[in-house]
Structures are given as C-alpha cells and as structure tokens.
Scaffold this motif. Sequence first.
Motif, PDB file in Angstrom:
ATOM      1  N   ILE A  54      -2.751  15.231  -1.495  1.00 27.11           N
ATOM      2  CA  ILE A  54      -2.680  15.267  -0.025  1.00 27.11           C
ATOM      3  C   ILE A  54      -3.158  13.943   0.562  1.00 27.11           C
ATOM      4  CG2 ILE A  54      -3.673  16.341   2.048  1.00 27.11           C
ATOM      5  CD1 ILE A  54      -3.790  18.964   0.379  1.00 27.11           C
ATOM      6  N   LEU A  55      -4.235  13.399   0.016  1.00 23.88           N
ATOM      7  CA  LEU A  55      -4.771  12.138   0.528  1.00 23.88           C
ATOM      8  C   LEU A  55      -3.808  10.974   0.291  1.00 23.88           C
ATOM      9  CD1 LEU A  55      -8.467  12.693  -0.540  1.00 23.88           C
ATOM     10  CD2 LEU A  55      -7.609  12.574   1.807  1.00 23.88           C
ATOM     11  N   PHE A  56      -3.120  10.948  -0.842  1.00 27.24           N
ATOM     12  CA  PHE A  56      -2.137   9.894  -1.096  1.00 27.24           C
ATOM     13  C   PHE A  56      -0.918  10.044  -0.179  1.00 27.24           C
ATOM     14  CE2 PHE A  56      -4.060   9.691  -5.534  1.00 27.24           C
ATOM     15  CZ  PHE A  56      -4.807   8.552  -5.233  1.00 27.24           C
ATOM     16  N   VAL A  57      -0.487  11.276   0.058  1.00 30.38           N
ATOM     17  CA  VAL A  57       0.618  11.498   0.998  1.00 30.38           C
ATOM     18  C   VAL A  57       0.201  11.021   2.389  1.00 30.38           C
ATOM     19  CG1 VAL A  57       1.985  13.278   2.183  1.00 30.38           C
ATOM     20  CG2 VAL A  57       1.708  13.362  -0.302  1.00 30.38           C
ATOM     21  N   ASN A  58      -1.031  11.314   2.780  1.00 38.07           N
ATOM     22  CA  ASN A  58      -1.530  10.847   4.070  1.00 38.07           C
ATOM     23  C   ASN A  58      -1.571   9.323   4.125  1.00 38.07           C
ATOM     24  OD1 ASN A  58      -2.863  11.409   6.730  1.00 38.07           O
ATOM     25  ND2 ASN A  58      -4.413  10.139   5.728  1.00 38.07           N
ATOM     26  N   SER A  59      -1.951   8.699   3.027  1.00 38.22           N
ATOM     27  CA  SER A  59      -1.984   7.240   2.980  1.00 38.22           C
ATOM     28  C   SER A  59      -0.589   6.651   3.192  1.00 38.22           C
ATOM     29  CB  SER A  59      -2.563   6.776   1.633  1.00 38.22           C
ATOM     30  OG  SER A  59      -2.601   5.369   1.563  1.00 38.22           O
ATOM     31  N   VAL A  60       0.403   7.241   2.549  1.00 38.15           N
ATOM     32  CA  VAL A  60       1.791   6.784   2.754  1.00 38.15           C
ATOM     33  C   VAL A  60       2.185   6.969   4.218  1.00 38.15           C
ATOM     34  CG1 VAL A  60       4.224   7.243   2.209  1.00 38.15           C
ATOM     35  CG2 VAL A  60       2.532   7.191   0.377  1.00 38.15           C
ATOM     36  N   SER A  61       1.867   8.130   4.770  1.00 36.51           N
ATOM     37  CA  SER A  61       2.229   8.438   6.151  1.00 36.51           C
ATOM     38  C   SER A  61       1.560   7.475   7.137  1.00 36.51           C
ATOM     39  CB  SER A  61       1.833   9.882   6.457  1.00 36.51           C
ATOM     40  OG  SER A  61       2.107  10.187   7.789  1.00 36.51           O
ATOM     41  N   ALA A  62       0.263   7.257   6.978  1.00 35.40           N
ATOM     42  CA  ALA A  62      -0.469   6.368   7.891  1.00 35.40           C
ATOM     43  C   ALA A  62       0.012   4.925   7.759  1.00 35.40           C
ATOM     44  CB  ALA A  62      -1.968   6.465   7.627  1.00 35.40           C
ATOM     45  N   ASN A  63       0.260   4.476   6.530  1.00 34.13           N
ATOM     46  CA  ASN A  63       0.769   3.119   6.339  1.00 34.13           C
ATOM     47  C   ASN A  63       2.186   2.977   6.886  1.00 34.13           C
ATOM     48  OD1 ASN A  63      -1.191   1.336   5.125  1.00 34.13           O
ATOM     49  ND2 ASN A  63      -1.137   2.673   3.346  1.00 34.13           N
ATOM     50  N   ILE A  98       1.052   9.220  -6.052  1.00 33.06           N
ATOM     51  CA  ILE A  98       1.562  10.581  -5.886  1.00 33.06           C
ATOM     52  C   ILE A  98       2.282  11.014  -7.159  1.00 33.06           C
ATOM     53  CG2 ILE A  98       3.284  11.990  -4.664  1.00 33.06           C
ATOM     54  CD1 ILE A  98       2.552  10.332  -2.124  1.00 33.06           C
ATOM     55  N   GLY A  99       3.138  10.147  -7.672  1.00 32.31           N
ATOM     56  CA  GLY A  99       3.852  10.447  -8.916  1.00 32.31           C
ATOM     57  C   GLY A  99       2.914  10.616 -10.097  1.00 32.31           C
ATOM     58  N   ILE A 100       1.899   9.773 -10.167  1.00 31.04           N
ATOM     59  CA  ILE A 100       0.927   9.861 -11.263  1.00 31.04           C
ATOM     60  C   ILE A 100       0.172  11.185 -11.208  1.00 31.04           C
ATOM     61  CG2 ILE A 100      -1.261   8.878 -12.099  1.00 31.04           C
ATOM     62  CD1 ILE A 100      -0.071   6.091 -11.325  1.00 31.04           C
ATOM     63  N   TRP A 144       0.821  -1.211   0.000  1.00 27.07           N
ATOM     64  CA  TRP A 144       0.000   0.000   0.000  1.00 27.07           C
ATOM     65  C   TRP A 144       0.856   1.263   0.000  1.00 27.07           C
ATOM     66  CZ3 TRP A 144      -4.662   0.430  -1.610  1.00 27.07           C
ATOM     67  CH2 TRP A 144      -5.512  -0.673  -1.568  1.00 27.07           C
ATOM     68  N   ILE A 145       2.010   1.188   0.662  1.00 29.18           N
ATOM     69  CA  ILE A 145       2.924   2.325   0.639  1.00 29.18           C
ATOM     70  C   ILE A 145       3.431   2.544  -0.782  1.00 29.18           C
ATOM     71  CG2 ILE A 145       5.181   3.174   1.416  1.00 29.18           C
ATOM     72  CD1 ILE A 145       4.614   1.752   4.110  1.00 29.18           C
ATOM     73  N   VAL A 146       3.803   1.460  -1.442  1.00 26.96           N
ATOM     74  CA  VAL A 146       4.295   1.553  -2.824  1.00 26.96           C
ATOM     75  C   VAL A 146       3.198   2.078  -3.748  1.00 26.96           C
ATOM     76  CG1 VAL A 146       5.098   0.195  -4.808  1.00 26.96           C
ATOM     77  CG2 VAL A 146       6.078  -0.208  -2.543  1.00 26.96           C
ATOM     78  N   LEU A 147       1.990   1.541  -3.609  1.00 29.00           N
ATOM     79  CA  LEU A 147       0.874   1.969  -4.459  1.00 29.00           C
ATOM     80  C   LEU A 147       0.539   3.444  -4.232  1.00 29.00           C
ATOM     81  CD1 LEU A 147      -1.220   1.186  -6.560  1.00 29.00           C
ATOM     82  CD2 LEU A 147      -2.698   0.398  -4.704  1.00 29.00           C
ATOM     83  N   SER A 148       0.489   3.868  -2.993  1.00 29.83           N
ATOM     84  CA  SER A 148       0.188   5.273  -2.697  1.00 29.83           C
ATOM     85  C   SER A 148       1.282   6.194  -3.218  1.00 29.83           C
ATOM     86  CB  SER A 148       0.035   5.469  -1.181  1.00 29.83           C
ATOM     87  OG  SER A 148      -1.071   4.732  -0.697  1.00 29.83           O
ATOM     88  N   TYR A 194      -9.001   4.600   3.743  1.00 26.89           N
ATOM     89  CA  TYR A 194     -10.000   5.628   3.430  1.00 26.89           C
ATOM     90  C   TYR A 194      -9.363   6.797   2.684  1.00 26.89           C
ATOM     91  CZ  TYR A 194     -13.925   3.567   5.927  1.00 26.89           C
ATOM     92  OH  TYR A 194     -14.956   2.745   6.300  1.00 26.89           O
ATOM     93  N   SER A 195      -8.169   7.208   3.112  1.00 23.03           N
ATOM     94  CA  SER A 195      -7.461   8.293   2.420  1.00 23.03           C
ATOM     95  C   SER A 195      -7.170   7.913   0.980  1.00 23.03           C
ATOM     96  CB  SER A 195      -6.133   8.599   3.120  1.00 23.03           C
ATOM     97  OG  SER A 195      -6.310   9.457   4.177  1.00 23.03           O
ATOM     98  N   PHE A 196      -6.648   6.710   0.787  1.00 22.50           N
ATOM     99  CA  PHE A 196      -6.314   6.258  -0.559  1.00 22.50           C
ATOM    100  C   PHE A 196      -7.572   6.199  -1.429  1.00 22.50           C
ATOM    101  CE2 PHE A 196      -5.765   3.221  -3.929  1.00 22.50           C
ATOM    102  CZ  PHE A 196      -4.529   3.556  -4.443  1.00 22.50           C
ATOM    103  N   GLY A 197      -8.636   5.609  -0.907  1.00 22.15           N
ATOM    104  CA  GLY A 197      -9.872   5.466  -1.685  1.00 22.15           C
ATOM    105  C   GLY A 197     -10.472   6.796  -2.079  1.00 22.15           C
ATOM    106  N   LEU A 198     -10.498   7.745  -1.156  1.00 20.22           N
ATOM    107  CA  LEU A 198     -11.043   9.059  -1.473  1.00 20.22           C
ATOM    108  C   LEU A 198     -10.139   9.778  -2.475  1.00 20.22           C
ATOM    109  CD1 LEU A 198     -13.332  11.029  -0.974  1.00 20.22           C
ATOM    110  CD2 LEU A 198     -12.042  11.928   0.974  1.00 20.22           C
ATOM    111  N   GLY A 199      -8.828   9.651  -2.298  1.00 20.24           N
ATOM    112  CA  GLY A 199      -7.894  10.238  -3.259  1.00 20.24           C
ATOM    113  C   GLY A 199      -8.089   9.648  -4.646  1.00 20.24           C
ATOM    114  N   PHE A 200      -8.256   8.348  -4.716  1.00 18.37           N
ATOM    115  CA  PHE A 200      -8.465   7.686  -6.005  1.00 18.37           C
ATOM    116  C   PHE A 200      -9.785   8.134  -6.635  1.00 18.37           C
ATOM    117  CE2 PHE A 200      -9.015   4.093  -8.919  1.00 18.37           C
ATOM    118  CZ  PHE A 200      -7.746   4.050  -9.480  1.00 18.37           C
TER     119      PHE A 200
END
Length: 180
Positions: free
Chosen positions: A53-62, A22-24, A14-18, A88-94
């Motif tokens: 921001i949501l993807f960065v949060n996903s990386v941070s939380a994971n 971010i790069g995308i 999940w860290i890698v995916l998030s 939830y952060s990742f899903g909303l970001g996506f």
Amino acid sequence: MSEQKQEKFNIKDWIVLSTTMIGIVLTILALIWQNIPSNGIVVSTFMLMISFILFVNSVSANSKAKFEVKFKESDMDKIKKFVRFAEYSFGLGFTFVIIAFTFLGYKYLIDFVGKNYLTLSLPIVFLLSAWILILIYNSINYSEKGFKILRSLKRNIWMLLELIALVIIILDFFEIFTIP
C-alpha cells in the motif's frame, strides 16, 4: 522550464523505483506462501501487505507531483509536499520490507538448520548492514550540515522500527515471545 523542475525533483526515477518495489513485494508474497515457514508468516505477510500500500501511495503521490510539474504556474510548495509524502511512504514501505525479510530469514533458518546462535546472527548482521548503509547515506546527504546526520527524523524512526523488530526476534529466540 517544466523539464528543469521535473529533473530537479527526479520524480520519474522514484515512480520507477516504487513500481519495481510493488512487483518485488508481490513476488515475495507469492513465494513465501509456496513454502510457508513454521512461524512468522502472519507478521511478514502483514508487513509486506502494508508496504505494498505504501509503495502504491508513493507511485500515486509522485505521479501527482509529476503532473503538477508540467504546469508553469504550478505551486512549488505543493509539489514539494507530494514529493515529501511519497518519500515518507516509500521509506516506511521499504522499512516494512526489511523487517519482513528479517523475520522470514530468521524463521526459515530455524526451520532448516535449527535454533542456534548462527541463526540469531542472520537478523543482527542483516539489520546492522542496513543501518550502516543508512548512516553512510546520511553522512553523504548531510555532509555540510554537521550533526544533522543524527537528526534525520524519518530515518531514525525507520531504524527504531527495525531495532524493535530485532528485539522481538531476540525475544523469540530465547522463547520469551513468539513471532506469529
């Protein structure tokens, strides 16, 4: 023991995916500002920036969950909360990325081929494809849980946001409302 916990949560993936998302998002932002559509750039940029921001949060939380997993005395409930927060952060970001793509695809098509029903079909087909995939995922994920497939609150909220975006596009198409 801690490796088993880490694998159980699949945190590293999940860290890698998030991080990839971010790069995308940053790449998409750079590309759309090179060739700005006639409309829709404001909303799309806003959606992509929030998703960033949501993807960065996903990386941070994971990452926090991964750190907590390393300790044998770590609180599993705390780890689950971090993982759930990241999910939830990742899903909303996506969801925001999908909405931004829908707006951009629609507006770019209008710029290139004009306003016609084929142009309107792009966002409809795009979102229907995403919804079908979500329903398939839910049916696999909740296969033993009966009607839980329809009760996935987070996915229903994400689909509702995408449906609202589709309604806005339809209103824009019929010139009732304009996407900024």
